[in-house]
Design an enzyme around this catalytic site. Structure first.
Site, PDB file in Angstrom:
ATOM      1  N   HIS A 125      -2.750   4.073  -3.388  1.00  0.00           N
ATOM      2  CA  HIS A 125      -1.800   4.668  -4.335  1.00  0.00           C
ATOM      3  C   HIS A 125      -2.163   6.125  -4.657  1.00  0.00           C
ATOM      4  O   HIS A 125      -2.934   6.747  -3.930  1.00  0.00           O
ATOM      5  CB  HIS A 125      -1.682   3.811  -5.596  1.00  0.00           C
ATOM      6  CG  HIS A 125      -1.487   2.357  -5.284  1.00  0.00           C
ATOM      7  ND1 HIS A 125      -0.318   1.855  -4.767  1.00  0.00           N
ATOM      8  CD2 HIS A 125      -2.349   1.296  -5.373  1.00  0.00           C
ATOM      9  CE1 HIS A 125      -0.437   0.548  -4.560  1.00  0.00           C
ATOM     10  NE2 HIS A 125      -1.669   0.187  -4.917  1.00  0.00           N
ATOM     11  N   GLU A 162      -4.864   1.773 -11.386  1.00  0.00           N
ATOM     12  CA  GLU A 162      -5.466   1.384 -10.113  1.00  0.00           C
ATOM     13  C   GLU A 162      -5.769   2.604  -9.267  1.00  0.00           C
ATOM     14  O   GLU A 162      -6.823   2.656  -8.604  1.00  0.00           O
ATOM     15  CB  GLU A 162      -4.525   0.440  -9.347  1.00  0.00           C
ATOM     16  CG  GLU A 162      -5.084  -0.012  -8.005  1.00  0.00           C
ATOM     17  CD  GLU A 162      -4.096  -0.823  -7.183  1.00  0.00           C
ATOM     18  OE1 GLU A 162      -4.456  -1.178  -6.034  1.00  0.00           O
ATOM     19  OE2 GLU A 162      -2.973  -1.095  -7.663  1.00  0.00           O
ATOM     20  N   HIS A 217      -8.328  -1.042  -2.980  1.00  0.00           N
ATOM     21  CA  HIS A 217      -7.299  -1.452  -3.936  1.00  0.00           C
ATOM     22  C   HIS A 217      -7.896  -2.339  -5.021  1.00  0.00           C
ATOM     23  O   HIS A 217      -9.066  -2.728  -4.965  1.00  0.00           O
ATOM     24  CB  HIS A 217      -6.186  -2.233  -3.227  1.00  0.00           C
ATOM     25  CG  HIS A 217      -5.297  -1.387  -2.373  1.00  0.00           C
ATOM     26  ND1 HIS A 217      -4.093  -0.883  -2.813  1.00  0.00           N
ATOM     27  CD2 HIS A 217      -5.443  -0.952  -1.087  1.00  0.00           C
ATOM     28  CE1 HIS A 217      -3.524  -0.182  -1.852  1.00  0.00           C
ATOM     29  NE2 HIS A 217      -4.332  -0.205  -0.788  1.00  0.00           N
ATOM     30  N   GLU A 299      -9.242  -5.701  -1.924  1.00  0.00           N
ATOM     31  CA  GLU A 299      -8.789  -5.876  -3.312  1.00  0.00           C
ATOM     32  C   GLU A 299     -10.033  -6.263  -4.125  1.00  0.00           C
ATOM     33  O   GLU A 299     -10.530  -7.386  -4.042  1.00  0.00           O
ATOM     34  CB  GLU A 299      -7.722  -6.971  -3.385  1.00  0.00           C
ATOM     35  CG  GLU A 299      -6.449  -6.675  -2.609  1.00  0.00           C
ATOM     36  CD  GLU A 299      -5.504  -5.722  -3.346  1.00  0.00           C
ATOM     37  OE1 GLU A 299      -5.839  -5.268  -4.459  1.00  0.00           O
ATOM     38  OE2 GLU A 299      -4.408  -5.448  -2.797  1.00  0.00           O
TER      39      GLU A 299
END
Length: 335
Positions: A125, A162, A217, A299
């Site tokens: 992101h 995030e 992430h 993640e």
């Protein structure tokens, strides 16, 4: 020359007493010569070795412990030998210099399995995505379907983004990898207003000819869902997507990262998917579908769970997360 201890034949017959005296003197001289000659010969050999003489001898001299030369320039000879250390330090090959991280350079002549290898890190992101919804919502082709260019990512309940988390862990990861002599390339460093799109993120890894690509992430699911998981590419083929060549090595990379991440952080595998393995295979992520290099998504935890959020917001824990990922990458690359 041959030494003959016998006296020469006299031309005239001397008196017996004089003959005995002459014989005694010659015998003494012969004994002295026999003692002096080997010593003189040994000294001559040492002089020859020290001055580089004797180059016509095909056999190199055997020197047990050569003395260091304080002054002057030593004379090189075809038959001289040197220890491996001396040879390496005198090599005309370019110096490796300090490592990118400022750590010590590899010792001359040492061959590292990580030498010349490249890792691409993809911080998930971008904090700017929140202000560029129109741009990130444009559809892009991921080979098997069309998806949004990028997304905003999630946040903790207290508002920690995030994108801030992924960039922080990625920078820590870069420092660790560069410290091991790896070349590290970022897909972005929050140095752009938004994005990049998932198609561009994949392209950066491909064009870098990366030996490993890791996208960092954190998840955003319901409270009570905890733990890490590593996303592996499924075998897909369609349009620009063809993952057949990277499925195997990507799984190996993912397994290495999962094991080391658990060891470094003390976290357990996700309790809400992956069957407790910490590994999940997906065919709907453009960053994986379009990759031609071994690639996984990590993640690190669930930002919407209060217990995981307490970890994700801790700088000390983020350092552990970076260490676990780095150890997995280095293990995958044979370091």
């Amino acid at each position: 020359m041959r030494y003959d201890d016998s006296p020469p034949q006299p031309e005239t017959a001397p008196a017996p007493g004089a003959d005995r005296r002459r014989f005694a003197r010659r015998s003494a001289l012969a004994v002295a010569a026999a003692v002096i000659a080997p010593t003189t010969l040994a000294g001559w050999v040492l002089v020859q070795v020290g001055t580089g003489a004797g180059a016509d001898d095909a056999r190199p001299p055997r020197i047990a412990a050569p003395a260091a030369m304080g002054t002057g320039t030593p004379t090189a000879t075809p038959t001289s030998t040197a220890s491996p250390t001396a040879t390496a330090s005198a090599s005309s090959s370019p110096s490796t210099g300090p490592s990118a991280s400022g750590g010590p350079a590899p010792s001359p002549g040492a061959t590292s399995p990580l030498a010349g290898k490249t890792v691409v890190i993809d911080p998930g992101h971008n904090t700017g995505n929140f202000d560029h919804s129109r741009e990130i919502n444009q559809q892009v082709d991921i080979g098997t379907a069309r998806k949004e260019c990028d997304t905003t990512g999630t946040t903790t309940r207290a508002g920690y983004k995030e994108a801030d988390f992924t960039l922080d862990v990625s920078r820590r990861l870069r420092t660790l990898l560069e410290g091991r002599g790896l070349k590290v390339v970022f897909t972005h460093e929050a140095d752009r207003a938004w994005g990049p799109c998932i198609t561009e993120r994949a392209r950066i890894g491909n064009e870098a000819n990366a030996d490993a690509v890791v996208s960092v992430h954190a998840d955003g699911v319901a409270e009570g869902s905890r733990g890490y998981h590593v996303i592996l590419p499924a075998k897909v083929k369609g349009g620009a997507a063809d993952t057949a060549a990277i499925v195997g090595p990507s799984r190996t990379l993912g397994e290495r990262i999962a094991a080391n991440f658990a060891r470094a952080t003390g976290s357990g595998p996700a309790n809400y998917l992956g069957g407790g393995t910490g590994l999940v295979v997906r065919d709907d992520l453009g960053g994986l579908n379009l990759s031609t290099r071994p690639k996984v998504f990590v993640e690190c935890g669930n930002m919407r769970d209060s217990k995981d959020a307490a970890l994700l917001t801790s700088p000390q824990w983020r350092q552990k997360a970076a260490q676990g990922i780095a150890d997995g990458i280095v293990g995958f690359l044979g370091g």
